[in-house]
Motif scaffolding. Structure first.
Motif, short mmCIF file in Angstrom:
data_model
loop_
_atom_site.label_atom_id
_atom_site.label_comp_id
_atom_site.label_asym_id
_atom_site.label_seq_id
_atom_site.Cartn_x
_atom_site.Cartn_y
_atom_site.Cartn_z
N ALA A 43 23.17 -57.37 -21.73
CA ALA A 43 24.27 -57.92 -22.53
C ALA A 43 24.04 -59.40 -22.79
CB ALA A 43 25.59 -57.70 -21.81
N ASN A 44 23.48 -60.11 -21.83
CA ASN A 44 23.23 -61.53 -22.04
C ASN A 44 22.13 -61.74 -23.08
OD1 ASN A 44 25.07 -62.99 -20.31
ND2 ASN A 44 24.06 -61.90 -18.64
N ALA A 45 21.10 -60.89 -23.02
CA ALA A 45 20.01 -61.03 -24.00
C ALA A 45 20.53 -60.80 -25.41
CB ALA A 45 18.90 -60.03 -23.68
N SER A 46 21.52 -59.90 -25.55
CA SER A 46 21.98 -59.58 -26.91
C SER A 46 22.59 -60.78 -27.61
CB SER A 46 22.96 -58.41 -26.87
OG SER A 46 24.13 -58.83 -26.22
N THR A 47 22.98 -61.82 -26.87
CA THR A 47 23.56 -62.99 -27.53
C THR A 47 22.50 -63.93 -28.13
OG1 THR A 47 23.60 -64.31 -25.51
CG2 THR A 47 25.58 -63.02 -25.98
N SER A 71 26.01 -53.07 -12.63
CA SER A 71 27.42 -52.87 -13.00
C SER A 71 28.13 -51.88 -12.07
CB SER A 71 27.53 -52.36 -14.44
OG SER A 71 26.75 -53.13 -15.28
N ALA A 72 27.52 -50.69 -11.91
CA ALA A 72 28.19 -49.65 -11.12
C ALA A 72 28.35 -50.10 -9.67
CB ALA A 72 27.37 -48.37 -11.18
N GLN A 73 27.30 -50.73 -9.13
CA GLN A 73 27.38 -51.15 -7.71
C GLN A 73 28.50 -52.14 -7.45
OE1 GLN A 73 23.58 -51.08 -8.73
NE2 GLN A 73 22.72 -51.51 -6.69
N VAL A 74 28.76 -53.02 -8.40
CA VAL A 74 29.81 -54.01 -8.16
C VAL A 74 31.14 -53.60 -8.78
CG1 VAL A 74 28.24 -55.96 -7.86
CG2 VAL A 74 29.13 -55.46 -10.14
N PRO A 77 32.60 -52.65 -15.68
CA PRO A 77 32.18 -51.84 -16.83
C PRO A 77 30.85 -52.32 -17.39
CG PRO A 77 34.29 -52.98 -17.26
CD PRO A 77 33.79 -53.45 -15.93
N GLU A 78 30.13 -51.41 -18.06
CA GLU A 78 28.86 -51.78 -18.69
C GLU A 78 29.07 -52.96 -19.63
OE1 GLU A 78 25.68 -50.32 -18.66
OE2 GLU A 78 26.39 -49.23 -16.88
N GLY A 79 28.17 -53.88 -19.64
CA GLY A 79 28.23 -54.97 -20.63
C GLY A 79 28.98 -56.20 -20.16
N VAL A 80 29.66 -56.09 -19.01
CA VAL A 80 30.36 -57.28 -18.47
C VAL A 80 29.39 -57.98 -17.53
CG1 VAL A 80 32.36 -58.07 -17.14
CG2 VAL A 80 32.60 -56.19 -18.75
N ILE A 83 29.72 -64.83 -16.96
CA ILE A 83 30.87 -65.48 -16.32
C ILE A 83 32.04 -65.65 -17.30
CG2 ILE A 83 31.65 -67.64 -15.20
CD1 ILE A 83 29.95 -66.03 -13.32
N LYS A 84 31.72 -65.78 -18.58
CA LYS A 84 32.82 -65.96 -19.54
C LYS A 84 33.67 -64.68 -19.67
CE LYS A 84 31.00 -65.13 -24.23
NZ LYS A 84 30.56 -63.80 -23.90
N ASP A 85 33.13 -63.54 -19.21
CA ASP A 85 33.90 -62.29 -19.23
C ASP A 85 34.84 -62.18 -18.02
OD1 ASP A 85 32.29 -61.57 -21.40
OD2 ASP A 85 30.79 -60.68 -20.08
N GLY A 86 34.77 -63.16 -17.14
CA GLY A 86 35.60 -63.12 -15.92
C GLY A 86 37.05 -63.46 -16.21
#
Ligand code: UDP
Length: 493
Positions: A43-47, A71-74, A77-80, A83-86
């Protein structure tokens, strides 16, 4: 025969204020003949991937090496992955845990890629040891000013705020060539009193001293006193190669889309709005990518901007909209539209384009370092409204040293909307600062002259023969010599 091309791996930290300048820097390395690999998650690369693809297609040796965000371990959701998504402390905690878990895959990649050097974000302190194991230099990437880094180091070492009778009593930053006064409330809480975060941040500053050196998105002409202080008193080798953003994003299309996945409309509404305004008449108001404002603060900002009578573009986070009484901001937006006084951009603004637009005459900034450099490059003076982290130091640099900023009077260093009621900046204070900055008084004129001078210096320093330009070339040469002597040593032994 072994390739003579220098291989450098970049590891950004996933927050826009850190990632954007590091990607710009990585691209500059590639444009100067280095073979560059950027390690990040999907998701970070996509920016930023489209810039990497375009550089690659233009013949530069640059690629992104993707790793999987856990994602699943923590439990995210996928794509989060940024840090700005926090949007809550809980999500922020999970994001931090996820980022922490990337250490192992990154270290494995270091071994596979066998780089000659790693340039890693200041937050990845652990990479000092990882690089040492491979016998290669780790360059610490500090994404703010020399001034703020020196302030952190000196305050950590001398704790000038200890023993004061209150959190609002002033202390002077020790060891600085200028007299800089602050209150304990304006420094981060982990520094004010030891807490869980202290154990995270202090080693980060220690790790800098064990690194090969520090790379700054700053430039010699801007803060040479603090460049000198850092190299001399702190004894840390450093390179100033900024402003990287204006260096690498020279054309409009690149500027427009920077930091954003979505394509920008050609006939954007905000652009038509700005085009309809007189030169230097609009105030651009933005608090960066992470700040979330309390509803009470949003209300004061809205009234302050309206009461000032000046034109403005205000970037409001979608998070802030969700924060409660929606209708207030929507009514405000409608009213400002009708009066043709103000324009709200929801969520993410094409900041570089707005700052460079002739109608823009000043900025209200949270004093994030990138926003400061970008405003300065556009020759714009600022209203300094720091919120958290290093931003209060940057405010002092703008106001007391560079004399290109008006302080709004922010009192408390706090992440997000948790500031106390007393610390909410009132509409009258906002009006006062806007009048000083956008008015025709002596102070505004002087700040404009200073900002234009620095803007010119920031444009010159990245041109061939300029300070930042030469520094980048010297750094690449130095790393190439290191590679050669290492290869020679290995041959001899
Ligand atoms: N930015 C942007 N549009 C926005 C908000 C931020 O392009 O709506 C960019 C801004 O130009 C800068 C970076 O995101 O390059 C934010 O970094 P800064 O250091 O200013 O602040 P932070 O977000 O780290 O607090």
């Amino acid at each position: 025969m072994e390739s003579q091309q220098l291989n450098v791996v970049f590891v950004p930290f996933p927050t826009p204020g850190h990632m954007i300048p590091m990607i710009d820097t990585a691209r500059l390395f590639a444009k100067h003949g280095v073979n560059v690999t950027i390690i990040t998650t999907h998701a970070n690369a996509s920016t930023f991937q489209k810039f990497i693809d375009s550089d690659f297609n233009a013949g530069y040796s640059i690629k992104t090496q993707l790793i999987q965000f856990p994602s699943a371990q923590v439990g995210l959701p996928e794509g989060v992955e940024n840090i700005k998504d926090g949007t809550s402390l809980e999500i922020l905690g999970k994001l931090s845990r996820g980022i922490w878990m990337l250490q192992n895959p990154i270290e494995i990649l270091f071994k596979d890629l066998q780089p000659d050097c790693v340039v890693t974000d200041m937050m990845h302190a652990w990479t000092v040891e990882a690089a040492a194991k491979l016998g290669i230099p780790r360059i610490h990437y500090y994404s703010s000013s020399y001034f703020s880094n020196c302030a952190f180091h000196f305050i950590i070492k001398y704790r000038p705020h200890d023993g004061l009778v209150s959190d609002t009593q002033k202390f002077t930053i020790p060891g600085f060539p200028h007299t800089i006064e602050m209150t304990p409330l304006q420094i981060p809480d982990w520094l004010r009193e030891k807490n869980a975060a202290t154990a995270y941040f202090e080693p980060m500053f220690q790790s800098e001293k064990r690194s090969y050196g520090t790379l700054y998105n700053s430039f010699h002409e801007l803060e040479s006193d603090y460049e000198k202080l850092s190299r001399g008193t702190l004894g840390i080798k450093s390179w100033s190669v900024g402003p990287v953003s204006s260096w690498v994003n020279k054309d409009d299309e690149k500027k427009a889309n920077r930091g954003n996945m979505e394509e920008l409309e050609k006939e954007a509404d905000w652009l038509n709005w700005l085009n309809s305004k007189e030169n230097e008449s609009v105030l651009y108001v933005s608090f960066g990518s992470l700040t979330r404002l309390a509803h009470a603060q949003l209300v004061e900002i809205a009234h302050g901007l309206e009461n000032s009578g000046h034109n403005f573009i205000w970037v409001v986070r979608a998070n802030d909209r969700d924060e409660g009484e929606n209708s207030f901001l929507q009514d405000f937006e409608q009213r400002m539209k009708e009066r043709k006084k103000g324009y709200i951009i929801w969520n993410w603004a094409p900041q570089l384009l707005i700052l460079d637009h002739p109608a823009t005459g000043g900025i209200v900034t949270h004093c994030g370092w990138n926003s400061i450099l970008e405003s300065l490059n556009a020759g714009l003076p600022m209203i300094a409204w720091p919120m958290f982290a290093d931003q209060f130091y940057n405010e002092k640099l703008l106001v007391d040293v560079l004399k290109i900023g008006v302080p709004v009077g922010a009192k408390e260093n706090k992440l997000w909307n948790s500031i106390s009621v007393e610390a909410v900046v009132k509409r009258e204070e906002i009006v006062k600062a806007v009048e000083i900055l956008m008015g025709s008084g002596r102070e505004s004129k002087e700040m404009r002259i200073n900002a234009k001078k620095l803007g010119d210096a920031s444009k010159r320093t990245i041109e061939e023969g300029g300070h930042s330009y030469n520094t980048l070339i010297q750094l690449i040469d130095e790393l190439t010599s290191l590679k050669k002597s290492k290869a020679l040593d290995e041959k001899v032994n």
